[in-house]
Design an enzyme around this catalytic site. Structure first.
Site, PDB file in Angstrom:
ATOM      1  N   VAL A  97     -18.157  37.283 -52.416  1.00 19.70           N
ATOM      2  CA  VAL A  97     -17.459  37.120 -53.692  1.00 19.70           C
ATOM      3  C   VAL A  97     -16.294  36.149 -53.534  1.00 19.70           C
ATOM      4  O   VAL A  97     -16.061  35.277 -54.384  1.00 19.70           O
ATOM      5  CB  VAL A  97     -16.967  38.482 -54.231  1.00 19.70           C
ATOM      6  CG1 VAL A  97     -16.130  38.282 -55.491  1.00 19.70           C
ATOM      7  CG2 VAL A  97     -18.148  39.407 -54.527  1.00 19.70           C
ATOM      8  N   ASP A  99      -8.967  34.947 -44.033  1.00 19.35           N
ATOM      9  CA  ASP A  99     -10.086  35.790 -43.615  1.00 19.35           C
ATOM     10  C   ASP A  99     -10.018  35.927 -42.090  1.00 19.35           C
ATOM     11  O   ASP A  99      -9.503  35.046 -41.408  1.00 19.35           O
ATOM     12  CB  ASP A  99     -11.427  35.168 -44.027  1.00 19.35           C
ATOM     13  CG  ASP A  99     -12.495  36.218 -44.307  1.00 19.35           C
ATOM     14  OD1 ASP A  99     -12.971  36.293 -45.450  1.00 19.35           O
ATOM     15  OD2 ASP A  99     -12.839  36.978 -43.376  1.00 19.35           O
ATOM     16  N   TYR A 101     -14.793  53.796 -46.493  1.00 21.65           N
ATOM     17  CA  TYR A 101     -14.739  52.767 -47.533  1.00 21.65           C
ATOM     18  C   TYR A 101     -14.235  53.350 -48.857  1.00 21.65           C
ATOM     19  O   TYR A 101     -13.298  52.828 -49.457  1.00 21.65           O
ATOM     20  CB  TYR A 101     -16.124  52.158 -47.720  1.00 21.65           C
ATOM     21  CG  TYR A 101     -16.179  50.974 -48.653  1.00 21.65           C
ATOM     22  CD1 TYR A 101     -15.401  49.839 -48.409  1.00 21.65           C
ATOM     23  CD2 TYR A 101     -17.000  50.967 -49.765  1.00 21.65           C
ATOM     24  CE1 TYR A 101     -15.461  48.740 -49.261  1.00 21.65           C
ATOM     25  CE2 TYR A 101     -17.059  49.869 -50.622  1.00 21.65           C
ATOM     26  CZ  TYR A 101     -16.291  48.767 -50.365  1.00 21.65           C
ATOM     27  OH  TYR A 101     -16.355  47.679 -51.205  1.00 21.65           O
ATOM     28  N   THR A 141     -23.434  43.581 -56.762  1.00 21.88           N
ATOM     29  CA  THR A 141     -23.416  42.172 -57.129  1.00 21.88           C
ATOM     30  C   THR A 141     -24.320  41.409 -56.164  1.00 21.88           C
ATOM     31  O   THR A 141     -24.408  41.761 -54.990  1.00 21.88           O
ATOM     32  CB  THR A 141     -21.970  41.628 -57.042  1.00 21.88           C
ATOM     33  OG1 THR A 141     -21.119  42.464 -57.844  1.00 21.88           O
ATOM     34  CG2 THR A 141     -21.865  40.195 -57.541  1.00 21.88           C
ATOM     35  N   ARG A 183     -28.833  45.641 -48.383  1.00 24.81           N
ATOM     36  CA  ARG A 183     -29.186  46.194 -49.681  1.00 24.81           C
ATOM     37  C   ARG A 183     -30.474  45.579 -50.209  1.00 24.81           C
ATOM     38  O   ARG A 183     -31.002  44.619 -49.644  1.00 24.81           O
ATOM     39  CB  ARG A 183     -28.008  46.059 -50.642  1.00 24.81           C
ATOM     40  CG  ARG A 183     -26.949  47.125 -50.261  1.00 24.81           C
ATOM     41  CD  ARG A 183     -25.728  47.063 -51.128  1.00 24.81           C
ATOM     42  NE  ARG A 183     -24.808  46.023 -50.667  1.00 24.81           N
ATOM     43  CZ  ARG A 183     -23.546  45.937 -51.070  1.00 24.81           C
ATOM     44  NH1 ARG A 183     -23.060  46.832 -51.914  1.00 24.81           N
ATOM     45  NH2 ARG A 183     -22.769  44.974 -50.625  1.00 24.81           N
TER      46      ARG A 183
END
Lengths: 320, 320
Positions: free
Chosen positions: B12, B31, B145, B175, B186
């Site tokens: 994202v 990052d 999480y 997403t 996923r």
């Protein structure tokens, strides 16, 4: 054992110091007096096996030597205190818990997290067993405390599962006893304060709503027993016996001055959330259950409040 | 605007960098490549208005100058990644969020937290509106999480209420799109990977269980719009349209190679939790709703996976 205790100047912390010293252990206490009280440190300052470090555990643990046990009890715990200090409450649950866990990991020490029945939030299940997941609004006004403790539990489990730290988690339900803060804001202290000032006791609604409170010595006994077994999930420690608010008012009134009145006022919109522990797990795991009857616990509490001054115990510390 | 974005090398994050640069803003990306990908930084490294700092936001934000907006998107986000790094996931939700909030507070900047539909846990309410409090086990395996993000929301609200920071919270639902990690774990990436390798697509159970996925451009549009309004509670951003797992398999198979088979295997015990957003709030507040049809989004995603290599996109970073 050499024990590190954060929150040593707090209500529960001070009773743990007393018990550990009584059993021959060495205790290093840490507190920043955000909600702890200096006189709880002064009680033990001359004890040869007690040392105190004034520090904010969220910033780090400036302590020397190694430890056999690390107990993380530092946090504002009553609604007026954590709502006054929401950010500090969140930080001591996260950074504070991590610093304590890192110390335990370094030393191979047993770690204990003081969690709370507030992880159950506004429960939809009564009484609450440990496997009830709770009902908490993450963005709500009380979330600074509830979510800090839920996070602290998650972090503790991650250090256990991922780093092999020997952890314990207790979920403490309402507790009362000597050395509670007079401005704790909860029903027992409110009634004792009013009665010691010679005022009538204020009951909201009809006083038939119930609460359950454990005496602090029972909690301390449960903590000692849990340290002695190898169990890593959360364990409820609380007294499941329910009394009406009116029961509390009448017992406290009768202990202090039976001539005092009881006045009834409308129930406020934000009446405190009600919880009752399911203590099946603690019974089976620890052979533990609360022993001190309510009247006896309240007698000892009232006596201690009298000692520190009629309804106005000496208040010291940052928000004195 | 000068924008700080943590997690700029994530899926994202990289789309946000692209959009902000396209709108003429200056972007400083941060990052540590725990789950971000170096090639997402390389895409923009020559852009005159992009700067990159390799750092772990949990340890601090070593950035220079002042910012108009601080967006905290850093965190492992897929179950295989956060379960591999539970402690890091918890820390970036607490310490990471705090460092980002402190920077926003210092500069009087707008702050945005990338939260998640996982704050709803295993929901007992379908679809999930923002005022549903969720159903999360604080001591469970996924709590690293879920609780990190719930804590991050609580901390964000505390900074808003107590320190007056101009905050935003988005709860991102599933997403997909270009630059997803191939090992995301996923269903969309799994099917694309299998089909690009010329293997039959594996469906668990009868494939009639449903999922909802939003295309990443729709999410980015929602983020931009929310930055432009003054609303501080959590806002769901997701696509409420449900498709069966078999729909996904068939569309992806047809896009890549219609001759591929579909094989059925028994449903695993830990079948992923199902959630569907209630986006009434985003519709009313932002005039926003997802626009990109599933087939079109999948076409663009498959095209990007083809570019980086048949079913094995280049994987770089700490766990490459």
């Amino acid at each position: 054992m050499r024990i590190l205790l954060t929150g040593s100047a707090g209500f529960v912390g001070s009773h743990l110091v007393e018990r550990f010293l009584g059993e021959g252990h060495e205790v290093v206490g840490v507190d920043n007096y955000l909600s702890g009280q200096r006189r709880n440190t002064e009680l033990f300052l001359r004890h040869p096996r007690f040392r105190f470090v004034e520090a904010d555990v969220s910033a780090g643990l400036p302590v020397e030597g190694t430890f056999d046990a690390v107990l993380h009890f530092a946090s504002p715990a009553s609604p007026p205190h954590y709502q006054q200090h929401p950010v500090e409450t969140l930080l001591v649950g996260a950074q504070g818990t991590q610093h304590a866990l890192e110390l335990a990991r370094r030393d191979g020490a047993t770690f204990m997290l003081a969690s709370t029945s507030e992880v159950y939030g506004d429960p939809l299940v009564h009484p609450q067993p440990e496997d009830y997941w709770g009902h908490v609004n993450p963005a709500g006004l009380r979330s600074c405390y509830d979510e800090a403790k839920r996070y602290a539990e998650a972090l503790t489990m991650a250090y256990h599962r991922h780093h092999g730290v020997d952890t314990r988690i207790i979920r403490i339900f309402n507790t009362y006893g000597p050395r509670m803060r007079a401005d704790d804001g909860r029903v027992v202290t409110n009634f004792v304060n009013q009665a010691l000032r010679g005022e009538p006791l204020t009951v909201y609604g009809e006083g038939l709503q119930t609460r359950s409170f454990q005496y602090v010595d029972d909690l301390v006994e449960g903590i000692i027993r849990l340290l002695g077994v190898s169990y890593h999930g959360p364990v409820n420690l609380g007294n499941p016996d329910e009394y009406t608010i009116l029961d509390f008012a009448e017992i406290i009134r009768d202990l202090i001055d039976p001539r005092l009145g009881i006045v009834y006022e409308p129930m406020p919109a934000d009446d405190p959330r009600q919880r009752r522990p399911d203590i099946t797990l603690a019974r089976e795991l620890l052979g533990w259950e609360p022993r001190v009857p309510l009247r006896e616990g309240l007698e000892r509490t009232v006596a201690s409040f009298r000692e520190v001054g009629e309804g106005r115990p000496e208040r010291v510390g940052v928000d004195a």
